[in-house]
Design a protein around this motif. Structure first.
Motif: not given
Ligand code: ADP
Length: 569
Positions: A330-336, A338-341, A390-394
């Motif tokens: 699940x953590x792996x999926x979330x990280x993916x 996050x990267x996508x977002x 902007x904040x999300x990217x930060x």
């Protein structure tokens, strides 16, 4: 306790040995009695048989007396010694009545000497052989000097002194030799017995150790014979299957509800002698209906001669491992995700900038045409989108290069100046700025410091839209530099205090809920911390602690009060 036990076992051992001694004594007596009787019937006996029978009767009587006394006597070793000594007296009687110096029965002395050698050790044997020598010597002497008269043909033999000496000498030597040999034999026997006992104890210890290991091993172990009867079932097997060892051992696995146990479904057809252990994972349903994943390994159970006796199943409960694997996935999926977002946010920012620029132009061009309100809404919402992305990217941006150190006061002054220029600054706000420390070098970089102060300062301004006082205090303590932002706004409710640092938590209609979570992450990345207080009277205090580079400088104690019109430079 164990000493008492040992003493008891010793006593029982001695009792057993003395019973044997009594039995052998009786056997020897019966043999003599029998032979004497036969002798008397067939030929004219060379010696009077009457005293012989009396001696034998005395032996019987004594044996019966010993047997009666045996359970009552405490010191059995000494009791044994006493019996052997009595035997020597009886033997002396026997030798006297069978011809003294020419008696063919002088060897009877050897029995008690041998007995004491094997049972009582060297000291007992030497004592008995000495007593035998004294008794035999005394008898021959008394007969030699005719103090007691020799029996049968012996009288004439005593005429040859040399022969008498020789006989006595030979017998005494034989007594001592037997004593030495028998005591040596006894020592050896006792040593072997001791070694056997040590080995037996070692074996017992090994057995308990082995049982303890099996019982406490964190794997379930179940052994089955070739027919499928359960032979052993350890504690972990009990826990995993929710069955009691007492209830399953001795039963067929099908009878106790283990027919669905992974790998046992095809027990009849299963090869009981596989060349390699078989391992697999499967689901096991307990009797109460709960299902758990287990990993099982089957191997064959063999005896010392490599004959297959049955099957051993070693199994583990995999529930926790499976849960952990699921969490990791699940953590792996979330990280993916996050990267996508992050990449989407990045892609959205450029067209967004173009759109808001174009609308700004339109807005300027369409002045007075009545569309400003709609365009204003579009512009505001586009700005909001820019802020969120902007904040999300930060928040998700890759870690920045390591920091060396940076001057805190000037960064703070710069941020305060920017805050004063911002739209959130209302004319009713007073800024109180206090420096308790000059020249504070902290572990940070300018960009991050400004971002932290901006996020926290902006919240304070938003909380005091109707005016108030913002106090900013620079201080230092135990290796940390600190900056305090205290406002006189509406404050934070106690139940919200734990949530305000969570991403996307906001109580503002147009908030993003990212400001504080970003500030916290930045501060923690720098090895510092943020503390927040909001007393019931209203107002909130945020205190930021950052690691110092140098020791606390001179306490300047300067204080400035600035109105909204003033600037901090
Ligand atoms: P946002 O400002 O976008 O709501 P933040 O993470 O910066 O997001 O803040 C989260 C919430 O914390 C705010 O919505 C507000 O309820 C509360 N908060 C933060 N600072 C203050 C403050 N100085 N006074 C009162 N409430 C505050």
């Amino acid at each position: 306790m164990s000493g008492g036990k040992e003493g008891g076992a010793r006593q029982a051992g001695w009792e057993r040995r003395l019973k044997w001694v009594i039995a052998i004594r009786l056997l020897v007596a019966i043999l003599f009695l029998g032979s004497a009787a036969i002798f008397q019937l067939q030929e004219r006996p060379p010696y009077p048989t009457g005293p012989l029978f009396s001696l034998l009767a005395l032996t019987f009587a004594l044996s019966a007396f010993y047997l009666l006394l045996l359970p009552r006597v405490k010191r059995l070793e000494e009791f044994g010694g006493f019996q052997f000594a009595a035997d020597l007296f009886l033997s002396t009687g026997l030798v006297h009545y069978t011809g003294g110096i020419v008696s063919p029965l002088t060897f009877v002395y050897i029995f008690p000497i041998f007995g004491s050698g094997t049972l009582l050790g060297r000291r007992g044997a030497v004592l008995m052989s000495s007593l035998a020598s004294i008794l035999f010597g005394l008898l021959i002497d008394l007969e030699f000097y005719r103090i007691i008269s020799p029996v049968g043909d012996a009288a004439s033999t005593y005429l040859s002194t040399g022969f008498v000496f020789f006989r006595v000498f030979i017998n005494i030597v034989a007594f001592f030799l037997v004593a030495l040999l028998s005591s040596h034999l006894g020592e050896r026997l006792r040593e072997v017995g001791r070694q056997l006992e040590v080995q037996r104890t070692d074996l017992r210890n090994l057995k308990t150790l082995y049982q303890d290991v099996i019982a406490n091993i964190p794997s379930g172990i179940m052994t089955l014979d070739l027919e499928g009867r359960i032979i052993s079932f350890n504690g972990t097997a009990e826990r995993i299957t929710a069955l009691k060892a007492k209830a399953v051992i001795g039963s067929f696995f099908g009878e106790v509800g283990l027919d669905g146990f992974p790998g046992l479904e095809d027990f009849g057809a299963r090869e009981k002698d596989p060349t390699r252990a078989e391992a697999f994972e499967a689901l096991f349903t307990r009797r109460d209906g709960t299902v758990l994943p287990i990993g099982v390994t089957y191997s064959s159970l063999r005896d010392g001669e490599e004959r297959v006796l049955g099957v051993v199943a070693i199994f583990q409960d995999l529930t926790e491992r499976k849960q952990m694997e699921e969490q990791l996935r699940r953590a792996d999926r979330l990280a993916t995700v996050g990267e996508l977002a992050a990449s989407i946010a990045h892609e959205v920012r450029n067209p967004l900038a173009a759109i808001s620029g174009s609308i700004q132009l339109l807005h300027d061009e369409m002045q007075g045409q009545g569309q400003e309100r709609i365009l204003g809404v579009i512009l505001r919402e586009a700005d909001r989108l820019k802020l969120i992305t902007g904040q999300f990217l930060d928040q998700v941006r890759m870690p920045r290069p390591p920091v060396r150190g940076c001057e805190l006061v000037s960064s703070l002054e710069e941020t305060l100046f920017l805050l004063q220029q911002s739209e959130e600054w209302s004319p009713g706000i007073d800024l109180h700025f206090e420096r308790r420390v000059e020249d504070l070098q902290v572990m940070a970089d300018r960009d991050r410091l400004k971002q932290i102060f901006w996020n926290i300062g902006l919240n304070a301004l938003q909380a005091m839209s109707g005016g108030g006082t913002l106090s900013v205090v620079i201080g230092a303590e135990e290796g940390f530099g600190s900056v305090e932002f205290r406002d006189t706004g509406e404050g934070i409710a106690a139940e919200q205090l734990s949530k305000i640092f969570e991403p996307f938590y906001t109580t503002k209609g147009r908030g993003t809920g990212l400001g504080l979570s970003i500030a916290k992450r930045l501060v923690e990345d720098l090895g510092g911390r943020i503390e927040v207080k909001s007393p019931p009277g209203g107002g909130a205090t945020f205190q930021i602690f950052l690691r110092r580079l140098s020791e606390v400088g001179s306490d300047a104690g300067s204080s400035t009060t600035l109105s909204s019109a003033g600037g901090v430079r």
